[in-house]
Design a protein around this motif. Structure first.
Motif, PDB file in Angstrom:
ATOM      1  N   LEU A  24       0.802  15.222   5.206  1.00 37.80           N
ATOM      2  CA  LEU A  24       1.035  15.457   6.625  1.00 37.80           C
ATOM      3  C   LEU A  24       2.175  14.544   7.058  1.00 37.80           C
ATOM      4  CD1 LEU A  24      -0.371  17.252   8.784  1.00 37.80           C
ATOM      5  CD2 LEU A  24      -1.635  15.214   9.490  1.00 37.80           C
ATOM      6  N   PRO A  25       3.256  15.079   7.660  1.00 42.42           N
ATOM      7  CA  PRO A  25       4.370  14.221   8.073  1.00 42.42           C
ATOM      8  C   PRO A  25       3.925  13.129   9.029  1.00 42.42           C
ATOM      9  CG  PRO A  25       5.019  16.526   8.151  1.00 42.42           C
ATOM     10  CD  PRO A  25       3.543  16.507   7.887  1.00 42.42           C
ATOM     11  N   ALA A  26       4.578  11.978   8.941  1.00 39.06           N
ATOM     12  CA  ALA A  26       4.207  10.834   9.771  1.00 39.06           C
ATOM     13  C   ALA A  26       4.347  11.147  11.252  1.00 39.06           C
ATOM     14  CB  ALA A  26       5.063   9.620   9.400  1.00 39.06           C
ATOM     15  N   GLY A  27       5.330  11.984  11.633  1.00 40.28           N
ATOM     16  CA  GLY A  27       5.520  12.326  13.031  1.00 40.28           C
ATOM     17  C   GLY A  27       4.338  13.064  13.619  1.00 40.28           C
ATOM     18  N   ILE A  28       3.655  13.868  12.811  1.00 41.90           N
ATOM     19  CA  ILE A  28       2.469  14.580  13.292  1.00 41.90           C
ATOM     20  C   ILE A  28       1.309  13.610  13.461  1.00 41.90           C
ATOM     21  CG2 ILE A  28       0.784  16.359  12.693  1.00 41.90           C
ATOM     22  CD1 ILE A  28       2.998  17.917  11.357  1.00 41.90           C
ATOM     23  N   VAL A  29       1.172  12.668  12.539  1.00 45.27           N
ATOM     24  CA  VAL A  29       0.093  11.679  12.650  1.00 45.27           C
ATOM     25  C   VAL A  29       0.269  10.829  13.903  1.00 45.27           C
ATOM     26  CG1 VAL A  29      -1.034   9.720  11.522  1.00 45.27           C
ATOM     27  CG2 VAL A  29      -0.204  11.635  10.144  1.00 45.27           C
ATOM     28  N   THR A  30       1.489  10.363  14.172  1.00 43.44           N
ATOM     29  CA  THR A  30       1.712   9.553  15.371  1.00 43.44           C
ATOM     30  C   THR A  30       1.468  10.369  16.636  1.00 43.44           C
ATOM     31  OG1 THR A  30       4.090  10.078  15.359  1.00 43.44           O
ATOM     32  CG2 THR A  30       3.384   8.073  14.213  1.00 43.44           C
ATOM     33  N   ALA A  31       1.739  11.681  16.607  1.00 43.14           N
ATOM     34  CA  ALA A  31       1.469  12.522  17.769  1.00 43.14           C
ATOM     35  C   ALA A  31      -0.028  12.639  18.027  1.00 43.14           C
ATOM     36  CB  ALA A  31       2.085  13.905  17.567  1.00 43.14           C
ATOM     37  N   ALA A  45       5.725  -2.204  15.134  1.00 41.29           N
ATOM     38  CA  ALA A  45       6.149  -0.806  15.098  1.00 41.29           C
ATOM     39  C   ALA A  45       6.338  -0.293  13.662  1.00 41.29           C
ATOM     40  CB  ALA A  45       7.426  -0.622  15.913  1.00 41.29           C
ATOM     41  N   PRO A  46       7.013  -1.024  12.763  1.00 40.28           N
ATOM     42  CA  PRO A  46       7.062  -0.559  11.368  1.00 40.28           C
ATOM     43  C   PRO A  46       5.678  -0.463  10.739  1.00 40.28           C
ATOM     44  CG  PRO A  46       8.761  -2.201  11.755  1.00 40.28           C
ATOM     45  CD  PRO A  46       7.890  -2.197  12.970  1.00 40.28           C
ATOM     46  N   ALA A  47       4.775  -1.379  11.096  1.00 41.69           N
ATOM     47  CA  ALA A  47       3.421  -1.318  10.552  1.00 41.69           C
ATOM     48  C   ALA A  47       2.706  -0.051  11.015  1.00 41.69           C
ATOM     49  CB  ALA A  47       2.631  -2.565  10.977  1.00 41.69           C
ATOM     50  N   VAL A  48       2.897   0.324  12.279  1.00 39.24           N
ATOM     51  CA  VAL A  48       2.278   1.545  12.797  1.00 39.24           C
ATOM     52  C   VAL A  48       2.819   2.771  12.070  1.00 39.24           C
ATOM     53  CG1 VAL A  48       2.104   3.038  14.832  1.00 39.24           C
ATOM     54  CG2 VAL A  48       1.758   0.577  15.064  1.00 39.24           C
ATOM     55  N   LEU A  49       4.140   2.835  11.881  1.00 38.42           N
ATOM     56  CA  LEU A  49       4.720   4.001  11.219  1.00 38.42           C
ATOM     57  C   LEU A  49       4.326   4.054   9.744  1.00 38.42           C
ATOM     58  CD1 LEU A  49       6.462   6.461  11.601  1.00 38.42           C
ATOM     59  CD2 LEU A  49       8.483   5.081  11.102  1.00 38.42           C
ATOM     60  N   LEU A  50       4.286   2.916   9.081  1.00 37.18           N
ATOM     61  CA  LEU A  50       3.823   2.896   7.694  1.00 37.18           C
ATOM     62  C   LEU A  50       2.375   3.357   7.589  1.00 37.18           C
ATOM     63  CD1 LEU A  50       5.284  -0.309   5.977  1.00 37.18           C
ATOM     64  CD2 LEU A  50       5.559   2.053   5.237  1.00 37.18           C
ATOM     65  N   SER A  51       1.535   2.895   8.529  1.00 34.38           N
ATOM     66  CA  SER A  51       0.131   3.318   8.520  1.00 34.38           C
ATOM     67  C   SER A  51       0.025   4.826   8.694  1.00 34.38           C
ATOM     68  CB  SER A  51      -0.637   2.608   9.638  1.00 34.38           C
ATOM     69  OG  SER A  51      -0.595   1.204   9.468  1.00 34.38           O
ATOM     70  N   ALA A  52       0.824   5.384   9.626  1.00 32.92           N
ATOM     71  CA  ALA A  52       0.805   6.829   9.840  1.00 32.92           C
ATOM     72  C   ALA A  52       1.254   7.578   8.591  1.00 32.92           C
ATOM     73  CB  ALA A  52       1.700   7.188  11.028  1.00 32.92           C
ATOM     74  N   ASP A  53       2.261   7.052   7.904  1.00 30.89           N
ATOM     75  CA  ASP A  53       2.755   7.704   6.692  1.00 30.89           C
ATOM     76  C   ASP A  53       1.710   7.663   5.583  1.00 30.89           C
ATOM     77  OD1 ASP A  53       4.734   9.015   5.128  1.00 30.89           O
ATOM     78  OD2 ASP A  53       5.250   7.115   4.188  1.00 30.89           O
ATOM     79  N   ILE A  54       1.038   6.528   5.436  1.00 27.69           N
ATOM     80  CA  ILE A  54      -0.002   6.411   4.400  1.00 27.69           C
ATOM     81  C   ILE A  54      -1.160   7.347   4.705  1.00 27.69           C
ATOM     82  CG2 ILE A  54      -1.679   4.844   3.359  1.00 27.69           C
ATOM     83  CD1 ILE A  54       0.345   2.576   3.849  1.00 27.69           C
ATOM     84  N   ILE A  55      -1.577   7.413   5.979  1.00 24.11           N
ATOM     85  CA  ILE A  55      -2.664   8.312   6.364  1.00 24.11           C
ATOM     86  C   ILE A  55      -2.272   9.763   6.085  1.00 24.11           C
ATOM     87  CG2 ILE A  55      -3.965   9.213   8.334  1.00 24.11           C
ATOM     88  CD1 ILE A  55      -3.853   6.389   9.526  1.00 24.11           C
ATOM     89  N   GLY A  56      -1.026  10.106   6.383  1.00 19.18           N
ATOM     90  CA  GLY A  56      -0.569  11.468   6.134  1.00 19.18           C
ATOM     91  C   GLY A  56      -0.589  11.856   4.675  1.00 19.18           C
ATOM     92  N   ALA A 106       0.824  -1.208   0.000  1.00 20.05           N
ATOM     93  CA  ALA A 106       0.000   0.000   0.000  1.00 20.05           C
ATOM     94  C   ALA A 106       0.859   1.259   0.000  1.00 20.05           C
ATOM     95  CB  ALA A 106      -0.921  -0.003   1.223  1.00 20.05           C
ATOM     96  N   SER A 107       1.981   1.221   0.714  1.00 14.98           N
ATOM     97  CA  SER A 107       2.872   2.378   0.750  1.00 14.98           C
ATOM     98  C   SER A 107       3.464   2.677  -0.620  1.00 14.98           C
ATOM     99  CB  SER A 107       3.996   2.124   1.760  1.00 14.98           C
ATOM    100  OG  SER A 107       4.918   3.187   1.784  1.00 14.98           O
ATOM    101  N   LEU A 108       3.679   1.644  -1.417  1.00 15.75           N
ATOM    102  CA  LEU A 108       4.210   1.835  -2.766  1.00 15.75           C
ATOM    103  C   LEU A 108       3.143   2.281  -3.756  1.00 15.75           C
ATOM    104  CD1 LEU A 108       6.530  -1.303  -3.034  1.00 15.75           C
ATOM    105  CD2 LEU A 108       7.202   1.041  -2.508  1.00 15.75           C
ATOM    106  N   ALA A 109       1.885   1.978  -3.462  1.00 13.41           N
ATOM    107  CA  ALA A 109       0.813   2.249  -4.425  1.00 13.41           C
ATOM    108  C   ALA A 109       0.009   3.503  -4.113  1.00 13.41           C
ATOM    109  CB  ALA A 109      -0.143   1.042  -4.492  1.00 13.41           C
ATOM    110  N   ILE A 110      -0.103   3.871  -2.835  1.00 10.81           N
ATOM    111  CA  ILE A 110      -0.993   4.951  -2.422  1.00 10.81           C
ATOM    112  C   ILE A 110      -0.202   6.232  -2.214  1.00 10.81           C
ATOM    113  CG2 ILE A 110      -2.584   5.738  -0.616  1.00 10.81           C
ATOM    114  CD1 ILE A 110      -3.296   2.834  -0.118  1.00 10.81           C
ATOM    115  N   GLY A 111      -0.790   7.334  -2.671  1.00 10.14           N
ATOM    116  CA  GLY A 111      -0.158   8.630  -2.490  1.00 10.14           C
ATOM    117  C   GLY A 111      -0.948   9.696  -3.212  1.00 10.14           C
TER     118      GLY A 111
END
Length: 347
Positions: free
Chosen positions: A321-328, A301-312, A38-43
């Motif tokens: 939206l940067p992944a760090g803001i989503v995790t916050a 943990a990588p799954a959580v960060l990837l999810s945050a990046d995709i949501i961002g 999903a990270s490679l396909a979505i954006g």
């Protein structure tokens, strides 16, 4: 007279929980694989799965292949490495410190690493991951030392909340100094504005390759101390009486956290709350066994960060939206819930 059922064999009783943990870990690996695709396909621009496959296996720079190969593949690899580092470092901090509220961001460790990186860029003119990654390690170590000195000073009993407040104070001071340096040298940080927010985009594959050896060594140290964490969690005196080497475990854990948190911050900027959330989430499946918690952290943990990046990427499209803001956004309510839990400050 009814016959009573025979007791379950002891071996079956012991292997049932282990089998459930193994199945859960396999399911987490499957979810992580799906998130990688999903990270490679979505954006901002969606890419078909066939294009994703061709970009990875037979790259010819046709059509949208360059988006996957040049932009999203390095981003995904970096998210996997940084997520692994954050998950392992947060788990180690909670295990060794016996503090359920601990996390590299909350305790100011990421802030220390970021401050030293900012100082290296602004004051010494260093550029590139290989130039300032060593400063990230030094900053992480300095922040941990400061939190330990402040949290354990005085006559008050050391509690998780006391250490948490010390970490928040140290992190606030270091963040303030770092922002003051940025304001004095704005041109030095024109290309690193998103790094401050914990973003994964705009990083070439060289960044992931540079931090991977340090994260690998940190993960290896986690493997070495994993068997001792369950013993040290009982306290120093009892752990020593049971044959545990408390000093060795703490020293190796300190080195591992320094490598993991420093490398993650150098590669993607300060990203918080991943190391806080993951151990608490997986403990519902693993129980209190720190060996299994570490094993799950490697995947979850990588799954959580990837999810945050995709949501961002999609939540404010076409911007990101940067992944760090989503995790916050997700992690702050988790921290409040943990503090409000009955007995959390006595854990």
């Amino acid at each position: 007279m009814t016959a009573s059922a025979p007791p379950a064999p002891a071996a079956a009783t012991r292997t049932a929980p282990a089998r459930g943990r193994t199945v859960g870990l396999g399911a987490a690996c499957l979810v992580l694989a799906v998130l990688c695709v999903a990270s490679l396909a979505i954006g901002t621009q969606a890419v078909s799965l066939s294009t994703v496959w061709q970009s990875v296996t037979d790259y010819q720079n046709l059509g949208d292949q360059w988006i996957v190969h040049d932009l999203r593949l390095p981003r995904t690899v970096l998210a996997l490495l940084v997520g692994l580092a954050l998950g392992l470092s947060g788990t180690l901090i909670q295990a060794v410190g016996r503090n359920p509220l601990a996390d590299a961001e909350i305790l100011g460790i990421n802030s220390g690493a970021a401050l030293f990186v900012v100082s290296a860029i602004a004051l010494l003119g260093l550029q590139g991951i290989w130039s300032f990654i060593w400063f990230a390690f030094a900053g992480a170590l300095a922040a941990m030392a400061a939190v330990a000195l402040i949290g354990m000073s005085g006559r008050a009993v050391v509690t998780p909340v006391r250490v948490l407040l010390a970490g928040v104070a140290v992190g606030a001071v270091m963040d303030g100094i770092g922002f003051a340096i940025r304001l004095r040298h704005p041109r030095a940080f024109d290309d690193m504005r998103f790094w401050d927010a914990g973003a994964l985009d705009g990083r070439p594959l060289d960044v992931a390759l540079a931090i991977s050896p340090f994260i690998g060594v940190g993960a290896l140290l986690c493997l070495l101390v994993a068997g001792s964490l369950n013993v040290t969690s009982f306290g120093d005196d009892l752990a020593t009486s049971l044959g545990g080497n408390v000093i060795r475990t703490r020293v190796l854990s300190l080195v591992a956290v320094t490598l993991l948190a420093g490398a993650a911050t150098a590669g993607a900027g300060p990203i918080g709350f991943v190391g806080l959330m993951v151990p608490h989430a997986v403990r519902r499946v693993t129980g209190p066994d720190w060996r299994w918690i570490l094993a799950y952290a490697v995947v979850v943990a990588p799954a959580v960060l990837l999810s945050a990046d995709i949501i961002g990427r999609v939540v404010i499209a076409p911007s990101e939206l940067p992944a760090g803001i989503v995790t916050a956004f997700v992690g702050a309510p988790v921290l409040i819930w943990l503090i409000r839990r009955q007995g959390a400050d006595r854990s």
